[in-house]
Design an enzyme around this catalytic site. Structure first.
Site, PDB file in Angstrom:
ATOM      1  N   ARG A  57       0.837  -1.221   0.000  1.00  0.00           N
ATOM      2  CA  ARG A  57       0.000   0.000   0.000  1.00  0.00           C
ATOM      3  C   ARG A  57       0.864   1.261   0.000  1.00  0.00           C
ATOM      4  O   ARG A  57       0.548   2.243   0.661  1.00  0.00           O
ATOM      5  CB  ARG A  57      -0.943   0.054   1.226  1.00  0.00           C
ATOM      6  CG  ARG A  57      -2.155  -0.864   1.308  1.00  0.00           C
ATOM      7  CD  ARG A  57      -3.073  -0.810   0.133  1.00  0.00           C
ATOM      8  NE  ARG A  57      -2.548  -1.681  -0.899  1.00  0.00           N
ATOM      9  CZ  ARG A  57      -2.606  -3.007  -0.865  1.00  0.00           C
ATOM     10  NH1 ARG A  57      -3.191  -3.612   0.093  1.00  0.00           N
ATOM     11  NH2 ARG A  57      -2.106  -3.730  -1.835  1.00  0.00           N
ATOM     12  N   SER A  79     -10.585   0.313   3.569  1.00  0.00           N
ATOM     13  CA  SER A  79      -9.887   0.130   4.849  1.00  0.00           C
ATOM     14  C   SER A  79      -9.342   1.471   5.324  1.00  0.00           C
ATOM     15  O   SER A  79      -8.673   2.162   4.564  1.00  0.00           O
ATOM     16  CB  SER A  79      -8.710  -0.823   4.680  1.00  0.00           C
ATOM     17  OG  SER A  79      -9.192  -2.069   4.268  1.00  0.00           O
ATOM     18  N   GLU A  92      -4.793   4.733   6.165  1.00  0.00           N
ATOM     19  CA  GLU A  92      -4.491   4.463   4.755  1.00  0.00           C
ATOM     20  C   GLU A  92      -4.887   5.621   3.839  1.00  0.00           C
ATOM     21  O   GLU A  92      -4.167   5.937   2.892  1.00  0.00           O
ATOM     22  CB  GLU A  92      -5.230   3.182   4.333  1.00  0.00           C
ATOM     23  CG  GLU A  92      -4.864   2.734   2.943  1.00  0.00           C
ATOM     24  CD  GLU A  92      -5.796   1.674   2.393  1.00  0.00           C
ATOM     25  OE1 GLU A  92      -5.751   0.534   2.873  1.00  0.00           O
ATOM     26  OE2 GLU A  92      -6.553   1.991   1.459  1.00  0.00           O
TER      27      GLU A  92
END
Ligand SMILES: Cc1cc2nc3c(=O)[nH]c(=O)nc-3n(C[C@H](O)[C@H](O)[C@H](O)COP(=O)(O)OP(=O)(O)OC[C@H]3O[C@@H](n4cnc5c(N)ncnc54)[C@H](O)[C@@H]3O)c2cc1C
Length: 357
Positions: free
Chosen positions: A165, A247, A350
């Site tokens: 990520r 998320s 995130e």
């Protein structure tokens, strides 16, 4: 300012539906419009926030004091390259529509990334991934515009700094480039990637094992979408639990010392039967599911704080149930400090949280 709209509400531009107005808002549907908008913003000393599909962005309640520039570049091409095809999409193309088109052509490599909202141009930013695939596995190169010099730059995959990520575009070069076009190398006549056990079971139930490659890819897409819908991980205006950024927290990657501390804290917290944390090797350490830590720290699905809450269907998704960015960020902070107090692990968000004016 000429060509820019003023005081445009940002909440409807995002999947989480939060944020006040943009002082200025513009769309770039061509390279020329992109350069012109960046130049005009510079001449007026305006900060610029690039926006794709708004599915990983949280704007402030106060809105944005500069220019929000929506990337609307369009175009897709396919070029055969031996056993593979080079699929190139402009940054403003809708990601899931592009994935569906590739699968219709029988091209393998993106099937597990079905149902993810947002634009093609944002996929390299956090090396989008799900169900055992990430775009770094197929991305060959991307074109970007250097915002400072207004010069085009071509990045090979190896130069993008991809990690879990993460990429250089989220790290050291955050905000420096506008990605204009991305090329993926996809396989002809190849079978779907079914490494992820939950997906492999769902695909099995749909007869993927016995289907010819193209049908198997399309069934895998349906399997991924069905699994994601069950977790409210497909954006749907009618599903309140999907009004999120996906998320909210990254899965932490722990070194040996942090991992030992986590196990020690688990022994203290659950002296009778300390649970063993699930872990996967990643980026030189062990990746621990953030959802597992959040649940063990006592935060449950459906928890509400004002108009913000934890999704009923996914522990990692923080949802806007009609609240404000402040409420959402307070809930995020409560979870981050709760997990840190319990296990000595600080979770990191995130999404991109854009400061207001
Ligand atoms: C329901 C749901 C499920 C999700 N599931 C997943 C998942 O499984 N896996 C996953 O990885 N993500 C997931 N996400 C997060 C999100 O969809 C991805 O990160 C997506 O790639 C963001 O695309 P976007 O165009 O909406 O980005 P935006 O939110 O518009 O932008 C995100 C960041 O990228 C920058 N950016 C956008 N476009 C460009 C460009 N052309 N050039 C330079 N910078 C740019 C923006 O400035 C911002 O910093 C999910 C989100 C939701 C709402």
């Amino acid at each position: 300012m000429a060509g820019f709209s003023e005081m445009v509400p940002l909440a409807p531009q995002t999947t989480i539906g939060l944020g006040g107005p943009a002082r200025f808002f513009a769309e770039a549907g061509s390279d020329l419009e992109l350069r012109d908008a960046l130049q005009a913003a510079r001449s007026q000393d305006l900060t610029v926030q690039i926006l794709g599909g708004g599915s990983n962005t949280v704007f402030a309640d106060a809105g944005y004091p500069g220019l929000v520039l929506h990337i609307a570049l369009r175009g897709i091409t396919f070029v055969s390259d031996g056993d593979a095809v080079l699929a190139t999409a402009a940054a403003g193309e809708d990601w899931d529509a592009f994935v569906a088109l590739c699968l219709q052509q029988g091209l393998q490599g993106l099937e597990c990334l079905s149902g993810i909202p947002g634009s093609v141009g944002a996929t390299p930013i956090q090396n989008v991934g799900a169900y055992g695939q990430e775009i770094s596995q197929t991305l060959v190169s991307l074109r970007a515009l250097d915002r400072e010099r207004l010069e085009e730059v071509l990045f090979a995959s190896a130069d993008c700094g991809f990690a879990y990520r993460d990429s250089r575009f989220k790290g050291e070069d955050a905000g420096r480039y506008v990605i204009t076009e991305v090329t993926y190398r996809l396989q002809k006549n190849a079978r779907p990637t079914l490494h992820y056990p939950e997906l492999a079971r769902e695909a099995q139930a749909r007869g993927v094992a016995d289907a010819p490659p193209k049908k198997a890819l399309q069934e895998t897409r349906q399997a991924v979408i069905a699994l994601r819908r069950g977790k409210s991980m497909v954006y749907d205006p009618l599903d309140a639990n999907s009004h999120s950024v996906g998320s909210f927290f990254l899965n932490p990657v722990l070194d040996d010392a942090a991992y030992r501390m986590l196990r020690e804290r688990l022994r203290v917290r659950f002296p009778d039967n300390p649970p063993e944390p699930p872990s996967f090797p990643a980026d030189g350490g062990r990746k621990i599911p953030a959802a597992w830590l959040i649940e063990r720290a006592g935060f449950v699905r459906g928890l509400r704080r004002g108009g913000a809450g934890i999704s009923l269907n996914h522990t990692l998704a923080l949802v806007n149930y009609g609240g404000t960015t402040s409420e959402l960020l307070e809930l995020a902070e409560e979870i981050e400090s709760g997990v840190e107090r319990a296990f000595g692990v600080r979770l990191r968000p995130e999404p991109v949280i854009v400061p207001g004016g």
